[in-house]
Design an enzyme around this catalytic site. Structure first.
Site: not given
Ligand code: UD1
Length: 353
Positions: A203
């Site tokens: 991820h």
């Molecule tokens: C975040 C944390 C990371 C952690 C990870 C665990 C930051 C910078 N990163 O990364 O340190 O290890 O969570 O999973 O805070 N999305 C969905 N549904 C959700 C959540 C996310 O579709 O419920 C998708 C969206 O397209 C979003 C992308 O995932 O843009 C990234 O999500 P985000 O929470 O920003 O960061 P993670 O990659 O999950």
């Protein structure tokens, strides 16, 4: 004491579970979910699996660019803090929810306690590294998981309020492992046999947002001749589709939706090896005695590297392949990560830091 706890992303739900149990015996805890992770498979299931109380607030910040997401968290947490006026704000780990929550509190002169303080990858291209650095420098209580973390803080001049308590994810694992092994039927559901498959998760932006890196990882695991179970994070699924990799996934890769905590523990515990770029899973693999291949160039959890229990490969398919076929003959030492961190955190808070 009135404590506001801020969580928002999957690993934080796991980390807060054992600490909330302890704190709620003596203190009033207000739980704030920023809404950074919002899909039921990334959020609700963890509250259910780990018996975490319902959040008092859900700020619904959702996805977005880093600045926008962090900014929204900062503004919305500030409103909650102005209303609740807590004695302490508790944040976990290294996500944008950690940073937004810590900054909002520090600017209102409310003491911040950071659980998992002092972790460093020394790689400032990782958003998590920026979040860790800033959060530690505005925190008054710094709860460290390892001696390495204490040393890292010392070299940045942070020595006051630093407590070596151990790791709360280990507490969560110890509390839930037996239940997971008994209750989860994920192996049966997927038709898997003990130690006859690999578990893969990806991820980190460094791997997902780069076609070449994602393809190289997929290519390396396609040669194993064994099933590779791949619970896929929403951001990774999005990129697999965008790069056209979803349609051409090798047959041995079993792509499934993200799993809840209990199913994930069961899946990891019976894997031949684990391939991941997650920080938490490197530690869980170590605690479960399963060799880990870390799809990154560095790790904050350096203790796991001893005796090759964890091997850093980045996204280099040759290195991944060699790590897959390498066998480990040395017994591993679980005591790098002792249990009891949540109780120690409670004790320090009770004594007023
Ligand atoms: C975040 C944390 C990371 C952690 C990870 C665990 C930051 C910078 N990163 O990364 O340190 O290890 O969570 O999973 O805070 N999305 C969905 N549904 C959700 C959540 C996310 O579709 O419920 C998708 C969206 O397209 C979003 C992308 O995932 O843009 C990234 O999500 P985000 O929470 O920003 O960061 P993670 O990659 O999950």
């Amino acid at each position: 004491m009135k404590i506001v706890t801020i969580v928002g992303a999957r690993p934080q739900f796991i980390k807060c579970a054992p600490v909330s149990r302890e704190l709620r015996q003596e203190h009033q805890e207000i739980l704030v979910h920023t809404g950074q992770h919002y899909d039921p498979a990334m959020s609700d299931i963890f509250f259910k699996d780990l018996n975490i109380p319902r959040p008092d607030y859900n700020l619904g910040v959702g996805s977005g660019l880093h600045g926008k997401q962090t900014g929204k968290i900062l503004a919305k947490v500030e409103e909650v803090l102005l209303k609740e006026r807590p004695n302490l704000v508790l944040v976990y780990g290294d996500t944008n929810s950690t940073l937004g929550g810590a900054l909002a509190a520090a600017k209102l002169h409310i003491p911040v306690a950071h659980v998992e303080a002092g972790m460093r990858s020394f790689d400032r291209t990782m958003p998590e590294e920026i979040n860790r650095l800033v959060t530690d420098h505005v925190s008054e209580l710094l709860f460290c998981s390892t001696e390495t973390a204490v040393k890292n803080l010392g070299s940045e001049g942070i020595t006051k309020g630093v407590h070596l308590v151990g790791d709360v994810m280990v507490d969560a694992l110890v509390l839930n492992k037996e239940v997971a092994l008994k209750k989860s039927s994920i192996l049966e559901t997927l038709g898997l046999a003990e130690k006859k498959y690999y578990t893969l998760t990806i991820h980190r932006p460094g791997n997902t947002d780069n076609r070449q890196n994602l393809s190289a990882i997929i290519q390396a695991v396609s040669k194993t001749g064994m099933p590779v179970v791949f619970p896929v994070h929403p951001r990774t699924r999005k990129y697999l589709k965008e790069y056209g990799l979803l349609k051409i996934l090798p047959e041995n890769i079993c792509l499934i939706d993200p799993l809840g905590y209990l199913d994930m523990i069961r899946l990891m515990a019976s894997s031949k090896k684990i391939l991941t770029d997650s920080g938490g899973m490197q530690k869980e693999a170590y605690m479960l005695g399963i060799p880990c291949i870390t799809l990154r160039e560095n790790t904050e959890w350096v203790e796991t590297l001893y005796d090759n229990w964890n091997i850093l490969t980045g996204s280099d398919s040759k290195k991944i392949w060699y790590a897959l076929i390498k066998s480990i003959h040395v017994k591993h030492q679980r005591d790098f990560y002792p249990t009891g961190a949540a109780k120690k955190i409670r004790d320090v808070i009770n004594q007023g830091g």
